[in-house]
Enzyme design. Structure first.
Site, mmCIF file in Angstrom:
data_model
loop_
_atom_site.group_PDB
_atom_site.id
_atom_site.type_symbol
_atom_site.label_atom_id
_atom_site.label_comp_id
_atom_site.label_asym_id
_atom_site.label_seq_id
_atom_site.Cartn_x
_atom_site.Cartn_y
_atom_site.Cartn_z
ATOM 1 N N LYS A 10 0.840 -1.194 0.000
ATOM 2 C CA LYS A 10 0.000 0.000 0.000
ATOM 3 C C LYS A 10 0.877 1.247 0.000
ATOM 4 O O LYS A 10 1.881 1.313 0.737
ATOM 5 C CB LYS A 10 -0.892 -0.046 1.241
ATOM 6 C CG LYS A 10 -1.878 1.083 1.400
ATOM 7 C CD LYS A 10 -2.721 0.831 2.666
ATOM 8 C CE LYS A 10 -3.780 1.879 2.887
ATOM 9 N NZ LYS A 10 -4.620 1.574 4.077
ATOM 10 N N SER A 25 -9.401 1.365 3.035
ATOM 11 C CA SER A 25 -8.539 2.140 2.162
ATOM 12 C C SER A 25 -7.451 1.338 1.463
ATOM 13 O O SER A 25 -6.790 1.848 0.560
ATOM 14 C CB SER A 25 -7.879 3.260 2.963
ATOM 15 O OG SER A 25 -7.015 2.724 3.961
ATOM 16 N N SER A 35 -9.697 -0.822 7.112
ATOM 17 C CA SER A 35 -9.045 -0.642 5.810
ATOM 18 C C SER A 35 -8.317 -1.863 5.282
ATOM 19 O O SER A 35 -7.932 -1.888 4.115
ATOM 20 C CB SER A 35 -8.084 0.544 5.869
ATOM 21 O OG SER A 35 -8.803 1.744 5.976
#
Length: 472
Positions: free
Chosen positions: A83, A160, A184
């Site tokens: 990420k 996310s 997330s």
């Protein structure tokens, strides 16, 4: 010996075993991952930056070591996505925002989690999409990919850790690292039909990770299966003095805990239907009931429970997250308001409404909630709930002006202020063919038991192996 191509969507654990047995090579694993990205990334919006040449060169070196009999790390040759709030020296860290100073990532170098992955032999294939600063919604007005769902590209990949979830589901890498402040890791895992673990707070260090909520952020693994997550966690977990929240608690043998048997465990089940404010998919109750029945078949004793202080702890997560995020972003919000995405700036600005007394009171309620959950976990070994009651929403329905609305009928924020380890894993599909998920939560630093339950379930089911509809 002729090497047979393993399935592009094979799991991380199987791929690691195949590499060591000579059934495949690191080069082949990486080539398959890159081919999947070539085929699907333009549609799914997984990558912000790809490390193709670097990854191919790393794979070749691993194959040379393997041929020479050099000992290899547990993740040798495994393609992994990270990420883009995790600093990595191979590319700028953007947090998918125009706001973050490029010098921040350069000063960090490789964050602890990335360094541990590469020391274990993992091949990082690139930086993948996130919601801006790990919060908000996709903003098509900004120059970043919109993450889409491989089960239906008109649907959201979740956030996310968007690219981490959809990239694993699409075979662009076999494992990924996400972070979790209100769900997330678990929301993209649920929406994309994969497995994701929010470890105990402090179990995996946050050093070199762009913060959202200082006391809520949990880095953790995402992959096809609980067994894959166990292998990843065995590398990611452990104390790091650079993170003031990092725990000194010893790391367990997570892969070794996967017995396939749940005999002797008592699992408390709460369907959370009374909190499904956004509605319940017609297929969800039966999917969840069937999943619980599989846990019983594996040997667990099932008892009904009600999780304590659900509304209060969900509110605590939002209040604390807003306050801590606003503390980090306040100067930039004043100076670069328009550079933030619309949903992001609306959420972050909301932190200005949280007073000092509000924050203190939220932390007081949080302590009580932790005590109540600890009491429940003296009566049961694990707590099982739905991760959510609905599948992934349509991208066209995401409302930039009401971004927190996406949490309706999702139950992930409850567990962040508690800090307990929580595993999200697929249990089948909605009435219109989108993945559904259940969550397994345990005592602090009880990841071994949580993963044992998830693995026992997945040994008896195939939902985690299913290929997304859009890729068939």
């Amino acid at each position: 010996m002729t090497l047979a191509d393993p399935p592009v969507l094979s799991g991380l654990t199987e791929a690691a075993a195949a590499l060591r047995s000579g059934e495949t090579t690191a080069t082949r694993l990486v080539e398959q991952a890159l081919a999947a990205a070539d085929a699907h990334d333009a549609t799914l919006g997984v990558y912000l930056s790809r490390f193709d040449e670097r990854a191919v060169a790393q794979a070749a070196r691993i194959d040379e070591k393997l041929a020479a009999g050099v000992p290899l790390g547990p993740l040798a040759g495994i393609p992994v996505g990270i990420k883009d709030i995790l600093a990595h020296s191979a590319a700028p860290t953007t947090a998918q925002s125009l706001v973050l100073d490029p010098g921040w990532g350069a000063a960090q170098g490789d964050c602890t989690v990335v360094r541990r992955l590469e020391e274990a032999g993992a091949v990082v294939t690139g930086k993948v999409t996130t919601m801006e600063f790990a919060i908000g919604l996709p903003d098509p007005a900004k120059p970043f990919p919109v993450p889409r769902n491989p089960w239906n590209p008109s649907r959201w990949a979740g956030g996310s850790s968007s690219g981490s979830g959809s990239g694993v589901a699409a075979g662009m890498f076999l494992g990924a690292v996400g972070t979790d402040t209100a769900g997330s890791i678990r929301i993209p895992a649920a929406f994309n039909g994969i497995t994701g673990l929010k470890p105990t707070f402090g179990r995996v260090p946050k050093s070199g990770v762009v913060p959202l909520g200082y006391t809520l952020d949990h880095p953790g693994p995402m992959a096809r299966s609980a067994a894959d997550c166990a292998l990843l966690l065995s590398v990611l977990a452990g104390y790091d003095p650079a993170d003031p929240y990092s725990a000194h608690t010893p790391v367990d043998d997570y892969p070794g805990a996967l017995s396939g048997d749940l005999s002797g465990l008592t699992i408390g089940v709460d369907d959370l239907d009374r909190f499904a404010d956004g509605g319940i998919d017609p297929a969800q109750p039966q999917r969840f009931s069937d999943a619980v029945a599989v846990l019983a078949t594996a040997g667990a004793r099932i008892v009904p429970v009600q999780v304590p202080m659900y509304r209060e702890l969900t509110a605590v997560d939002v209040v604390v997250m807003l306050a801590e995020a606003h503390a980090y972003h306040r100067p930039a919000l004043r100076e670069r308001w328009a550079d933030y995405g619309q949903a992001t700036r609306i959420i972050l600005a909301g932190g200005d409404a949280v007073s000092g007394p509000d924050y203190v009171q939220a932390q007081r309620v949080r302590r009580i909630g932790r005590q109540r959950m600890a009491e429940l976990l003296t009566k049961v070994d694990l707590v099982v709930t739905p991760t959510g009651h609905l599948g992934a929403p349509a991208i066209a329905d995401l409302d930039q002006l009401q971004p927190m609305g996406v949490l309706s009928s999702l139950h992930t924020p409850y567990w962040n202020p508690l800090g307990n380890p929580t595993l999200a894993l697929p249990i089948g599909t909605t009435a219109d063919g989108l993945p559904l998920s259940m969550s397994v939560s345990g005592n602090h630093f009880g990841e071994a038991t949580v993963l044992r339950a998830g693995d026992a379930y997945q040994r008896r089911t195939t939902h985690h192996t299913e290929i997304p509809t859009a890729l068939r």
